[in-house]
Design a protein around this motif. Structure first.
Motif, PDB file in Angstrom:
ATOM      1  N   PHE A 172      42.940 -68.075   2.529  1.00  0.00           N
ATOM      2  CA  PHE A 172      44.341 -67.945   2.175  1.00  0.00           C
ATOM      3  C   PHE A 172      44.871 -66.657   2.765  1.00  0.00           C
ATOM      4  CE2 PHE A 172      42.371 -65.591  -1.208  1.00  0.00           C
ATOM      5  CZ  PHE A 172      43.311 -64.724  -1.725  1.00  0.00           C
ATOM      6  N   LEU A 173      46.179 -66.560   2.838  1.00  0.00           N
ATOM      7  CA  LEU A 173      46.831 -65.450   3.505  1.00  0.00           C
ATOM      8  C   LEU A 173      47.544 -64.577   2.484  1.00  0.00           C
ATOM      9  CD1 LEU A 173      47.790 -64.165   6.220  1.00  0.00           C
ATOM     10  CD2 LEU A 173      49.749 -65.688   6.079  1.00  0.00           C
ATOM     11  N   VAL A 174      47.372 -63.264   2.638  1.00  0.00           N
ATOM     12  CA  VAL A 174      48.090 -62.307   1.796  1.00  0.00           C
ATOM     13  C   VAL A 174      48.802 -61.339   2.723  1.00  0.00           C
ATOM     14  CG1 VAL A 174      47.905 -60.468   0.084  1.00  0.00           C
ATOM     15  CG2 VAL A 174      46.447 -62.481  -0.107  1.00  0.00           C
ATOM     16  N   GLU A 175      50.094 -61.246   2.569  1.00  0.00           N
ATOM     17  CA  GLU A 175      50.881 -60.280   3.324  1.00  0.00           C
ATOM     18  C   GLU A 175      51.460 -59.273   2.346  1.00  0.00           C
ATOM     19  OE1 GLU A 175      53.783 -62.277   5.717  1.00  0.00           O
ATOM     20  OE2 GLU A 175      52.255 -63.306   6.890  1.00  0.00           O
ATOM     21  N   HIS A 176      51.471 -57.988   2.750  1.00  0.00           N
ATOM     22  CA  HIS A 176      52.018 -56.970   1.870  1.00  0.00           C
ATOM     23  C   HIS A 176      52.851 -55.976   2.669  1.00  0.00           C
ATOM     24  CE1 HIS A 176      48.416 -54.884   3.326  1.00  0.00           C
ATOM     25  NE2 HIS A 176      49.053 -53.765   3.046  1.00  0.00           N
ATOM     26  N   HIS A 177      53.778 -55.343   1.959  1.00  0.00           N
ATOM     27  CA  HIS A 177      54.670 -54.362   2.562  1.00  0.00           C
ATOM     28  C   HIS A 177      54.914 -53.270   1.530  1.00  0.00           C
ATOM     29  CE1 HIS A 177      57.977 -52.725   4.870  1.00  0.00           C
ATOM     30  NE2 HIS A 177      58.731 -52.776   3.792  1.00  0.00           N
ATOM     31  N   VAL A 197      44.318 -53.331  -9.459  1.00  0.00           N
ATOM     32  CA  VAL A 197      44.699 -52.137  -8.715  1.00  0.00           C
ATOM     33  C   VAL A 197      43.696 -51.053  -9.081  1.00  0.00           C
ATOM     34  CG1 VAL A 197      46.467 -50.372  -8.352  1.00  0.00           C
ATOM     35  CG2 VAL A 197      47.137 -52.758  -8.692  1.00  0.00           C
ATOM     36  N   ASP A 198      43.050 -50.504  -8.068  1.00  0.00           N
ATOM     37  CA  ASP A 198      42.014 -49.484  -8.255  1.00  0.00           C
ATOM     38  C   ASP A 198      40.934 -49.963  -9.229  1.00  0.00           C
ATOM     39  OD1 ASP A 198      43.382 -47.831  -6.485  1.00  0.00           O
ATOM     40  OD2 ASP A 198      44.596 -46.956  -8.087  1.00  0.00           O
ATOM     41  N   ASP A 199      40.481 -51.195  -9.030  1.00  0.00           N
ATOM     42  CA  ASP A 199      39.420 -51.842  -9.800  1.00  0.00           C
ATOM     43  C   ASP A 199      39.745 -52.048 -11.277  1.00  0.00           C
ATOM     44  OD1 ASP A 199      37.761 -52.118  -7.547  1.00  0.00           O
ATOM     45  OD2 ASP A 199      37.064 -50.050  -7.779  1.00  0.00           O
ATOM     46  N   LYS A 200      41.019 -51.993 -11.644  1.00  0.00           N
ATOM     47  CA  LYS A 200      41.439 -52.268 -13.022  1.00  0.00           C
ATOM     48  C   LYS A 200      42.335 -53.497 -13.015  1.00  0.00           C
ATOM     49  CE  LYS A 200      41.290 -47.474 -14.420  1.00  0.00           C
ATOM     50  NZ  LYS A 200      42.062 -46.290 -14.768  1.00  0.00           N
ATOM     51  N   LYS A 201      42.044 -54.436 -13.918  1.00  0.00           N
ATOM     52  CA  LYS A 201      42.878 -55.636 -14.009  1.00  0.00           C
ATOM     53  C   LYS A 201      44.256 -55.231 -14.503  1.00  0.00           C
ATOM     54  CE  LYS A 201      43.149 -60.157 -16.240  1.00  0.00           C
ATOM     55  NZ  LYS A 201      42.474 -61.094 -17.148  1.00  0.00           N
ATOM     56  N   HIS A 223      45.630 -46.613  -2.710  1.00  0.00           N
ATOM     57  CA  HIS A 223      45.256 -47.518  -3.798  1.00  0.00           C
ATOM     58  C   HIS A 223      44.546 -48.733  -3.218  1.00  0.00           C
ATOM     59  CE1 HIS A 223      47.594 -45.365  -6.823  1.00  0.00           C
ATOM     60  NE2 HIS A 223      48.508 -45.219  -5.865  1.00  0.00           N
ATOM     61  N   HIS A 224      43.540 -49.200  -3.947  1.00  0.00           N
ATOM     62  CA  HIS A 224      42.780 -50.391  -3.572  1.00  0.00           C
ATOM     63  C   HIS A 224      43.334 -51.560  -4.376  1.00  0.00           C
ATOM     64  CE1 HIS A 224      39.282 -53.158  -3.935  1.00  0.00           C
ATOM     65  NE2 HIS A 224      39.260 -52.948  -2.638  1.00  0.00           N
ATOM     66  N   ILE A 225      43.775 -52.610  -3.690  1.00  0.00           N
ATOM     67  CA  ILE A 225      44.335 -53.789  -4.360  1.00  0.00           C
ATOM     68  C   ILE A 225      43.438 -54.982  -4.078  1.00  0.00           C
ATOM     69  CG2 ILE A 225      46.293 -55.395  -4.439  1.00  0.00           C
ATOM     70  CD1 ILE A 225      48.109 -53.035  -3.935  1.00  0.00           C
ATOM     71  N   ARG A 226      43.123 -55.735  -5.142  1.00  0.00           N
ATOM     72  CA  ARG A 226      42.332 -56.961  -5.006  1.00  0.00           C
ATOM     73  C   ARG A 226      43.095 -58.096  -5.664  1.00  0.00           C
ATOM     74  NH1 ARG A 226      37.197 -56.790  -8.174  1.00  0.00           N
ATOM     75  NH2 ARG A 226      37.945 -58.438  -9.526  1.00  0.00           N
ATOM     76  N   LYS A 237      36.680 -68.890  -5.696  1.00  0.00           N
ATOM     77  CA  LYS A 237      36.018 -68.092  -4.657  1.00  0.00           C
ATOM     78  C   LYS A 237      37.005 -67.702  -3.572  1.00  0.00           C
ATOM     79  CE  LYS A 237      31.502 -70.031  -5.572  1.00  0.00           C
ATOM     80  NZ  LYS A 237      30.349 -70.753  -5.045  1.00  0.00           N
ATOM     81  N   LEU A 238      38.214 -67.336  -3.984  1.00  0.00           N
ATOM     82  CA  LEU A 238      39.253 -66.872  -3.076  1.00  0.00           C
ATOM     83  C   LEU A 238      39.632 -65.454  -3.482  1.00  0.00           C
ATOM     84  CD1 LEU A 238      41.519 -70.040  -2.973  1.00  0.00           C
ATOM     85  CD2 LEU A 238      39.962 -69.260  -1.207  1.00  0.00           C
ATOM     86  N   THR A 239      39.307 -64.488  -2.643  1.00  0.00           N
ATOM     87  CA  THR A 239      39.570 -63.085  -2.932  1.00  0.00           C
ATOM     88  C   THR A 239      40.062 -62.391  -1.669  1.00  0.00           C
ATOM     89  OG1 THR A 239      37.852 -63.001  -4.636  1.00  0.00           O
ATOM     90  CG2 THR A 239      38.537 -60.908  -3.705  1.00  0.00           C
ATOM     91  N   LYS A 240      41.058 -61.558  -1.825  1.00  0.00           N
ATOM     92  CA  LYS A 240      41.537 -60.700  -0.744  1.00  0.00           C
ATOM     93  C   LYS A 240      41.630 -59.274  -1.279  1.00  0.00           C
ATOM     94  CE  LYS A 240      42.445 -63.671   2.565  1.00  0.00           C
ATOM     95  NZ  LYS A 240      41.872 -63.711   3.866  1.00  0.00           N
ATOM     96  N   GLU A 241      41.199 -58.321  -0.461  1.00  0.00           N
ATOM     97  CA  GLU A 241      41.265 -56.915  -0.833  1.00  0.00           C
ATOM     98  C   GLU A 241      41.900 -56.133   0.308  1.00  0.00           C
ATOM     99  OE1 GLU A 241      37.746 -55.216  -2.779  1.00  0.00           O
ATOM    100  OE2 GLU A 241      36.834 -57.192  -2.568  1.00  0.00           O
ATOM    101  N   PHE A 242      42.680 -55.111  -0.044  1.00  0.00           N
ATOM    102  CA  PHE A 242      43.280 -54.258   0.965  1.00  0.00           C
ATOM    103  C   PHE A 242      43.649 -52.915   0.339  1.00  0.00           C
ATOM    104  CE2 PHE A 242      46.488 -57.087  -0.777  1.00  0.00           C
ATOM    105  CZ  PHE A 242      47.547 -56.244  -1.084  1.00  0.00           C
ATOM    106  N   GLN A 243      43.901 -51.948   1.198  1.00  0.00           N
ATOM    107  CA  GLN A 243      44.303 -50.600   0.775  1.00  0.00           C
ATOM    108  C   GLN A 243      45.781 -50.419   1.090  1.00  0.00           C
ATOM    109  OE1 GLN A 243      42.169 -48.186  -0.494  1.00  0.00           O
ATOM    110  NE2 GLN A 243      40.338 -49.435  -0.308  1.00  0.00           N
TER     111      GLN A 243
END
Length: 146
Positions: free
Chosen positions: A59-64, A96-100, A119-122, A134-140
């Motif tokens: 799946f695709l995640v776009e962020h701005h 966000v930063d490993d906190k739900k 910040h780390h976003i998952r 089993k769909l996960t995306k992570e980005f900074q």
């Protein structure tokens, strides 16, 4: 004349602000193709190599990033975030930063008010009962110092 302009401006402002909250959720529907099915016992596969598949769909995640806010849009083929859908139904769990932070049922959303720095976003896509797709995306993201 001034009162008439004021009331027109006020009416336009009320009209524009009243339409903001009724934005439809974006949905992605898979295009159905006609598929032919042939039983395996009718095909000679003695000399064929096995193909290993993966259950994970992509799946695709776009962020701005804009100021201290992060605008996120997810495109998840084959999974709907609407509970009344006929497709596979799911939801997004945001970390966000490993906190739900929150469970989300829209494909586009805004993470507001992040502090300055990295910040780390998952994003996890799960079924309604929280079992995984089993769909996960992570980005900074980097929130600039102002």
């Amino acid at each position: 004349m001034l009162k008439k302009k004021f009331f027109c401006l006020l009416a336009a402002l009320v009209f524009l602000t009243s339409c903001q909250k009724d934005i439809p959720e974006p949905e992605v529907k898979a295009v159905e193709k006609k598929v032919a099915v042939t039983p395996m016992n009718s095909i000679n596969t003695k000399n064929e190599l096995p193909v290993m598949g993966s259950e994970q769909k992509d799946f695709l995640v776009e962020h701005h990033v804009k100021g201290s806010n992060v605008y996120i849009e997810c495109i998840i083929p084959g999974i709907s975030l609407r509970e009344n859908s006929q497709e596979n139904i799911g939801k997004i769990i945001l970390y966000v930063d490993d906190k739900k932070v929150r469970e989300i049922s829209t494909a586009a959303f805004i993470v507001k008010g992040l502090s300055n720095g990295t910040h780390h976003i998952r994003i996890d896509v799960v079924k309604l009962d929280n079992s995984p797709y089993k769909l996960t995306k992570e980005f900074q993201v980097e929130i600039p110092y102002e």
